[in-house]
Design a protein around this motif. Sequence first.
Motif, PDB file in Angstrom:
ATOM      1  N   GLN A 185      49.917  31.921  38.803  1.00  0.00           N
ATOM      2  CA  GLN A 185      48.941  32.776  39.499  1.00  0.00           C
ATOM      3  C   GLN A 185      47.527  32.545  38.969  1.00  0.00           C
ATOM      4  OE1 GLN A 185      49.926  34.696  42.099  1.00  0.00           O
ATOM      5  NE2 GLN A 185      52.024  33.952  41.776  1.00  0.00           N
ATOM      6  N   THR A 186      47.184  31.291  38.798  1.00  0.00           N
ATOM      7  CA  THR A 186      45.873  30.956  38.248  1.00  0.00           C
ATOM      8  C   THR A 186      44.742  31.375  39.175  1.00  0.00           C
ATOM      9  OG1 THR A 186      46.918  29.081  37.144  1.00  0.00           O
ATOM     10  CG2 THR A 186      44.517  29.067  37.271  1.00  0.00           C
ATOM     11  N   VAL A 187      44.941  31.200  40.468  1.00  0.00           N
ATOM     12  CA  VAL A 187      43.889  31.523  41.434  1.00  0.00           C
ATOM     13  C   VAL A 187      43.551  33.004  41.382  1.00  0.00           C
ATOM     14  CG1 VAL A 187      43.286  31.539  43.882  1.00  0.00           C
ATOM     15  CG2 VAL A 187      44.525  29.588  42.907  1.00  0.00           C
ATOM     16  N   VAL A 188      44.555  33.859  41.300  1.00  0.00           N
ATOM     17  CA  VAL A 188      44.333  35.307  41.262  1.00  0.00           C
ATOM     18  C   VAL A 188      43.559  35.694  40.008  1.00  0.00           C
ATOM     19  CG1 VAL A 188      45.466  37.559  41.235  1.00  0.00           C
ATOM     20  CG2 VAL A 188      46.420  35.697  42.610  1.00  0.00           C
ATOM     21  N   ILE A 189      43.923  35.122  38.884  1.00  0.00           N
ATOM     22  CA  ILE A 189      43.260  35.461  37.613  1.00  0.00           C
ATOM     23  C   ILE A 189      41.801  35.007  37.621  1.00  0.00           C
ATOM     24  CG2 ILE A 189      43.281  35.026  35.132  1.00  0.00           C
ATOM     25  CD1 ILE A 189      46.335  34.761  35.333  1.00  0.00           C
ATOM     26  N   LEU A 190      41.557  33.793  38.077  1.00  0.00           N
ATOM     27  CA  LEU A 190      40.193  33.270  38.046  1.00  0.00           C
ATOM     28  C   LEU A 190      39.300  33.950  39.075  1.00  0.00           C
ATOM     29  CD1 LEU A 190      40.814  29.438  37.511  1.00  0.00           C
ATOM     30  CD2 LEU A 190      40.315  31.201  35.824  1.00  0.00           C
ATOM     31  N   GLU A 191      39.842  34.284  40.222  1.00  0.00           N
ATOM     32  CA  GLU A 191      39.034  35.014  41.214  1.00  0.00           C
ATOM     33  C   GLU A 191      38.672  36.401  40.716  1.00  0.00           C
ATOM     34  OE1 GLU A 191      41.277  34.943  44.784  1.00  0.00           O
ATOM     35  OE2 GLU A 191      40.475  32.987  45.455  1.00  0.00           O
ATOM     36  N   ARG A 192      39.562  37.029  39.966  1.00  0.00           N
ATOM     37  CA  ARG A 192      39.243  38.327  39.376  1.00  0.00           C
ATOM     38  C   ARG A 192      38.102  38.198  38.357  1.00  0.00           C
ATOM     39  NH1 ARG A 192      43.759  39.572  36.364  1.00  0.00           N
ATOM     40  NH2 ARG A 192      44.912  39.780  38.322  1.00  0.00           N
ATOM     41  N   ILE A 193      38.139  37.135  37.571  1.00  0.00           N
ATOM     42  CA  ILE A 193      37.056  36.913  36.604  1.00  0.00           C
ATOM     43  C   ILE A 193      35.745  36.634  37.327  1.00  0.00           C
ATOM     44  CG2 ILE A 193      36.261  35.357  34.776  1.00  0.00           C
ATOM     45  CD1 ILE A 193      39.188  34.993  33.987  1.00  0.00           C
ATOM     46  N   GLN A 194      35.818  35.871  38.407  1.00  0.00           N
ATOM     47  CA  GLN A 194      34.609  35.543  39.148  1.00  0.00           C
ATOM     48  C   GLN A 194      33.999  36.775  39.809  1.00  0.00           C
ATOM     49  OE1 GLN A 194      35.291  32.392  41.960  1.00  0.00           O
ATOM     50  NE2 GLN A 194      33.236  31.543  41.657  1.00  0.00           N
ATOM     51  N   ARG A 195      34.831  37.676  40.310  1.00  0.00           N
ATOM     52  CA  ARG A 195      34.307  38.920  40.888  1.00  0.00           C
ATOM     53  C   ARG A 195      33.718  39.820  39.810  1.00  0.00           C
ATOM     54  NH1 ARG A 195      39.163  38.697  43.921  1.00  0.00           N
ATOM     55  NH2 ARG A 195      40.080  40.196  42.463  1.00  0.00           N
ATOM     56  N   GLY A 196      34.309  39.797  38.614  1.00  0.00           N
ATOM     57  CA  GLY A 196      33.778  40.628  37.533  1.00  0.00           C
ATOM     58  C   GLY A 196      32.422  40.162  37.050  1.00  0.00           C
ATOM     59  N   ALA A 197      32.127  38.870  37.238  1.00  0.00           N
ATOM     60  CA  ALA A 197      30.814  38.373  36.839  1.00  0.00           C
ATOM     61  C   ALA A 197      29.715  38.923  37.730  1.00  0.00           C
ATOM     62  CB  ALA A 197      30.797  36.847  36.872  1.00  0.00           C
ATOM     63  N   GLY A 198      30.038  39.267  38.971  1.00  0.00           N
ATOM     64  CA  GLY A 198      29.058  39.850  39.881  1.00  0.00           C
ATOM     65  C   GLY A 198      27.949  38.873  40.196  1.00  0.00           C
ATOM     66  N   THR A 199      26.733  39.351  40.120  1.00  0.00           N
ATOM     67  CA  THR A 199      25.560  38.528  40.449  1.00  0.00           C
ATOM     68  C   THR A 199      24.817  38.074  39.194  1.00  0.00           C
ATOM     69  OG1 THR A 199      24.228  40.538  40.650  1.00  0.00           O
ATOM     70  CG2 THR A 199      25.251  39.671  42.670  1.00  0.00           C
ATOM     71  N   LEU A 200      25.530  37.951  38.109  1.00  0.00           N
ATOM     72  CA  LEU A 200      24.889  37.498  36.873  1.00  0.00           C
ATOM     73  C   LEU A 200      24.379  36.077  37.030  1.00  0.00           C
ATOM     74  CD1 LEU A 200      27.431  38.878  34.239  1.00  0.00           C
ATOM     75  CD2 LEU A 200      25.221  39.849  34.861  1.00  0.00           C
ATOM     76  N   ARG A 201      23.240  35.812  36.448  1.00  0.00           N
ATOM     77  CA  ARG A 201      22.633  34.491  36.554  1.00  0.00           C
ATOM     78  C   ARG A 201      22.381  33.923  35.162  1.00  0.00           C
ATOM     79  NH1 ARG A 201      21.276  33.066  41.519  1.00  0.00           N
ATOM     80  NH2 ARG A 201      21.145  34.647  43.153  1.00  0.00           N
ATOM     81  N   GLY A 202      22.199  32.632  35.151  1.00  0.00           N
ATOM     82  CA  GLY A 202      21.994  31.934  33.893  1.00  0.00           C
ATOM     83  C   GLY A 202      22.701  30.595  33.945  1.00  0.00           C
ATOM     84  N   PRO A 203      22.242  29.611  33.183  1.00  0.00           N
ATOM     85  CA  PRO A 203      22.874  28.279  33.247  1.00  0.00           C
ATOM     86  C   PRO A 203      24.336  28.296  32.828  1.00  0.00           C
ATOM     87  CG  PRO A 203      21.316  28.424  31.412  1.00  0.00           C
ATOM     88  CD  PRO A 203      21.118  29.645  32.248  1.00  0.00           C
ATOM     89  N   CYS A 204      24.671  29.085  31.808  1.00  0.00           N
ATOM     90  CA  CYS A 204      26.059  29.147  31.355  1.00  0.00           C
ATOM     91  C   CYS A 204      26.943  29.809  32.404  1.00  0.00           C
ATOM     92  CB  CYS A 204      26.150  29.893  30.031  1.00  0.00           C
ATOM     93  SG  CYS A 204      25.246  29.097  28.684  1.00  0.00           S
ATOM     94  N   THR A 205      26.453  30.882  33.009  1.00  0.00           N
ATOM     95  CA  THR A 205      27.227  31.583  34.035  1.00  0.00           C
ATOM     96  C   THR A 205      27.448  30.702  35.252  1.00  0.00           C
ATOM     97  OG1 THR A 205      26.191  33.617  33.253  1.00  0.00           O
ATOM     98  CG2 THR A 205      27.387  33.727  35.334  1.00  0.00           C
TER      99      THR A 205
END
Length: 466
Positions: free
Chosen positions: A423-443
């Motif tokens: 279930q890698t897709v589910v886990i990574l999409e959850r992390i991506q949604r938690g990042a929100g609209t954060l900006r920065g080169p690392c993000t």
Amino acid sequence: MLLDAVSLGSSTSNSYDKENSNCGIKKKEQKRTKEPSILSSFLNRLHPCVCLCGKDDEYDHGRISVDGLDTKLDERIPRILADIDAYITAEQRNQEQENMYDFKSPTFLRKSIIMTERAKSALKELYELTDVKANCVPIVCTNKWDAIPCIANCLAVLHDQHENQSEIRRLACLSLKNLSIPFENKNIMVHGPYFISLLGMLLQVIRAKVSDTYLACIILMNLTYLTDGVEKIITYSPQQQALALNMREMDMCTPTTKSSYRPTPPLRPRSTSKKRATIDPRDWDTFPSAKRPLSPAKIRQPTPPRHCRSNSKMPFLGDGSSLLRSLEKLMCDQQPFLMSTATSMEGESIRWTVGCLRNLTRKDRHCTMVAKTEIPRLLLTFVEKSPHKITAWLKSSLEEMCLSVIGQLASSREGKNVLQSLQTVVILERIQRGAGTLRGPCTVNIRDKISFIVATIEHNRARTGG
């Protein structure tokens, strides 16, 4: 008196002119000697000691000359290695005496303490030498001494009876870490005759989970930067090495006397009068090239089921002390130390282990090897349960390197299937949604890696219809 003064002044002026002329000649000679020719400067720049130094001041302050090794290095390295060899010999004798008599005599203990102090000071001096980039290549790339096996033997002392022994192991790891940085040293350390013993010592430190485990992981990661040495490193297995050595010794020691010699039987014409024997139809698949039934004496055993020979092409996966299994156990056992944001030796050990795996999973075949272990599940766990915010996932951080390894695993067929089942897709999409609209080169870098992994797995799912 006036004539005497004039003659004295003229003599002093003549001597002054002579001195000035001599000084001018000396200065010209110095300039001639200081200005090297174009050919000599070009040859000097081709020297590996100069190539490894990024600046001229680092090279000037080093202990090596361009024309050859400095006399100080030629004198210091043999003395350092002699003190280390004496310490290793004393430790082996103490171990043998303890195994035989269950005690150590005071004489042996005094000698051991003296040898330990000498080895400690020698390794400290060696570490200071290897801290200079120009010294690293001549210490390893030479026929005058064997520094790597001598230093690696210090890693075998894992019973810390006093602080000096742990300090010796730490200094040996620090010296090997510096020596494993230049490309020339990597090539010799991986393809040299003492590669098996060096890698065995490093894995012994990793499995012992001592305080210097993270240094052993760094040394291992430095060696994995050598592309043509990845195959030897990832397939390392002590059991397979011992089996190959035993087979080689048996082949060399096989006698050729009359009792063991079996002459080849003469060929006989095929007899058509004999009845052909029949075999079980279930065994017919084991003979795809056979057109006629064979006699019962020549029937081979049936082929084992597929699930029993899943690791037949990768026998090192069945060895618990192999490299992949050792790294897997290290990551599994020290996983609880990652729940805190504080930096720990155990957490650093896992971080550099993941960095080593990042170098080991650049080819599809190596990704298939890693996919057959529990490492993909552990990598996803480190990313999912990370206590750090996504803005802190900088370059070479644990989370960033985990995503790099997952992305390389997603590029292989076996890795895609394993990641899809986790279930890698589910886990990574959850992390991506938690990042929100954060900006920065690392993000942005983390988002790009997550998008690549998700797209690769989704494409594999659509292609296979799963």
